[in-house]
Design an enzyme around this catalytic site. Structure first.
Site, PDB file in Angstrom:
ATOM      1  N   SER A 197      48.249  55.064  45.917  1.00  0.00           N
ATOM      2  CA  SER A 197      47.250  55.245  44.362  1.00  0.00           C
ATOM      3  C   SER A 197      47.902  57.108  44.048  1.00  0.00           C
ATOM      4  O   SER A 197      47.783  58.075  45.522  1.00  0.00           O
ATOM      5  CB  SER A 197      45.895  55.741  44.485  1.00  0.00           C
TER       6      SER A 197
ATOM      7  N   GLN B 257      42.523  46.407  34.672  1.00  0.00           N
ATOM      8  CA  GLN B 257      43.397  46.580  33.763  1.00  0.00           C
ATOM      9  C   GLN B 257      43.738  45.140  33.674  1.00  0.00           C
ATOM     10  O   GLN B 257      44.100  44.704  32.476  1.00  0.00           O
ATOM     11  CB  GLN B 257      44.541  47.763  33.954  1.00  0.00           C
TER      12      GLN B 257
ATOM     13  N   GLY C   5      53.308  51.664  46.028  1.00  0.00           N
ATOM     14  CA  GLY C   5      52.850  50.024  45.081  1.00  0.00           C
ATOM     15  C   GLY C   5      53.422  49.970  43.914  1.00  0.00           C
ATOM     16  O   GLY C   5      53.776  49.150  44.278  1.00  0.00           O
ATOM     17  N   HIS C   6      54.705  50.779  43.752  1.00  0.00           N
ATOM     18  CA  HIS C   6      54.943  50.852  42.299  1.00  0.00           C
ATOM     19  C   HIS C   6      56.439  50.062  43.175  1.00  0.00           C
ATOM     20  O   HIS C   6      56.784  49.345  42.206  1.00  0.00           O
ATOM     21  CB  HIS C   6      55.321  51.903  42.254  1.00  0.00           C
TER      22      HIS C   6
ATOM     23  N   GLN D  45      47.553  44.889  41.525  1.00  0.00           N
ATOM     24  CA  GLN D  45      45.787  44.274  41.421  1.00  0.00           C
ATOM     25  C   GLN D  45      44.984  45.614  42.254  1.00  0.00           C
ATOM     26  O   GLN D  45      43.373  45.552  41.553  1.00  0.00           O
ATOM     27  CB  GLN D  45      45.755  43.564  42.673  1.00  0.00           C
ATOM     28  N   LYS D  46      45.558  46.522  41.781  1.00  0.00           N
ATOM     29  CA  LYS D  46      44.556  47.725  42.503  1.00  0.00           C
ATOM     30  C   LYS D  46      43.546  48.495  41.116  1.00  0.00           C
ATOM     31  O   LYS D  46      42.691  48.152  41.555  1.00  0.00           O
ATOM     32  CB  LYS D  46      45.305  48.558  42.862  1.00  0.00           C
TER      33      LYS D  46
END
Ligand code: PAF
Length: 284
Positions: A189, A157, A33-34, A152-153
């Site tokens: 995550s 935030q 994800g990162h 978007q997770k």
């Protein structure tokens, strides 16, 4: 290059005068994800900075600050492979001074509006978004990027950071990147590391509930309560649901009916691990 001090970052930033700089703020324990944020930053910018900082002021007293995974060597290696130009990994005292001793009495905080924080994750994680906005604005001031990349997770935030940037006239464009999932559908995550194999299977309930809500919406159901009720058939005693909401994706406002701008968001504990996920209902 790895930098631990603000001065090292400022020096690099002076060298990069006139170049387009992107910042990917992270708390480390980097996963695909990162890496998708880093790839997007590499496509968009001349120089890319990744910050790796487990930010103490966004964790509540009973949260997982001490236990949060810290894997700087591996993170640095991954960043180097992706061609990141600078990894900024400060200590808490470098960021907050005072030997890292933190107190609401001595630190200037950025407090996002109550309307945005008094719902979803902000309801149980009191003060969390003050901590997030404070550290993100500090990172923006230190790195002075042209673009900031967020996933978007953490949908709430991103909405809150966009609002902060707008309200405080921060001259940075926020780029939101899609959620990256395992083949099973589980959203990536850093906290997935806490789950057992069994727990990972039980955690699929989050994406299953969201996919089913989206399917029902796309079949024509727009009543929000009816959409939310479809979740119950997925839940077992392994799941401790914290919230399931359907809101406007840009403003986090409640709507009378779901529409193509709606987002369904869920937070649920599995094996005691708090997991979040979301999906846009109008998206194919
Ligand atoms: O999303 C995160 O990992 C953190 O909240 C962030 C944006 C890096 C701030 O600490």
């Amino acid at each position: 290059m790895l930098a631990h001090t603000i001065e090292e970052v400022r020096e690099k930033r002076r060298e990069w005068k006139g170049l387009k700089v992107g910042l990917v703020p992270t708390m480390g324990a980097l996963h695909e994800g990162h890496l998708s944020l880093i790839k997007k930053a590499k496509e968009t910018c001349d120089k890319v900075v990744v910050s790796v900082f487990v930010n103490p002021i966004q964790f509540g007293p009973s949260e997982d600050y001490d236990k949060y995974p810290r894997t700087l060597d591996k993170d640095y290696e991954l960043c180097s492979k992706e061609g990141v130009d600078l990894v900024f990994a400060p200590s808490p005292s470098e960021m907050y001074g005072d030997g890292g001793k933190l107190s609401n009495d001595t630190l200037t905080y950025v407090c996002p509006p109550f309307f945005y924080v008094n719902k979803l994750c902000g309801k149980t994680r009191v003060g969390h978004f003050d901590g997030v906005c404070t550290v993100v604005l500090k990172l923006f001031n230190i790195v002075q990027p042209d673009y900031g990349f967020f996933g978007q997770k953490d949908a709430q935030q991103v909405v809150i950071i966009k609002k902060m940037v707008k309200d405080l006239n921060v001259p940075i464009e926020i780029v939101q990147c899609p959620i990256v999932r395992e083949e099973s559908g589980l959203a990536l995550s850093s906290r997935n590391k806490y789950l057992s194999q069994e727990g990972k299977k039980d955690a699929l309930v989050l994406s299953s509930i969201l996919n089913n809500i989206k399917l029902c919406y796309q079949k024509g159901i727009t009543d929000i309560e009816a959409l939310k009720e479809t979740a119950y058939s997925f839940l077992t005693d392994k799941h401790e649901m914290e919230y399931l909401e359907i809101l406007d994706r840009n403003t986090l406002e409640e709507k009378s009916k779901a529409d193509n701008d709606s987002i369904a968001l869920i937070a649920c504990r599995v094996e005691g691990v708090r997991l979040i996920d979301n999906t846009y209902l109008g998206e194919r």
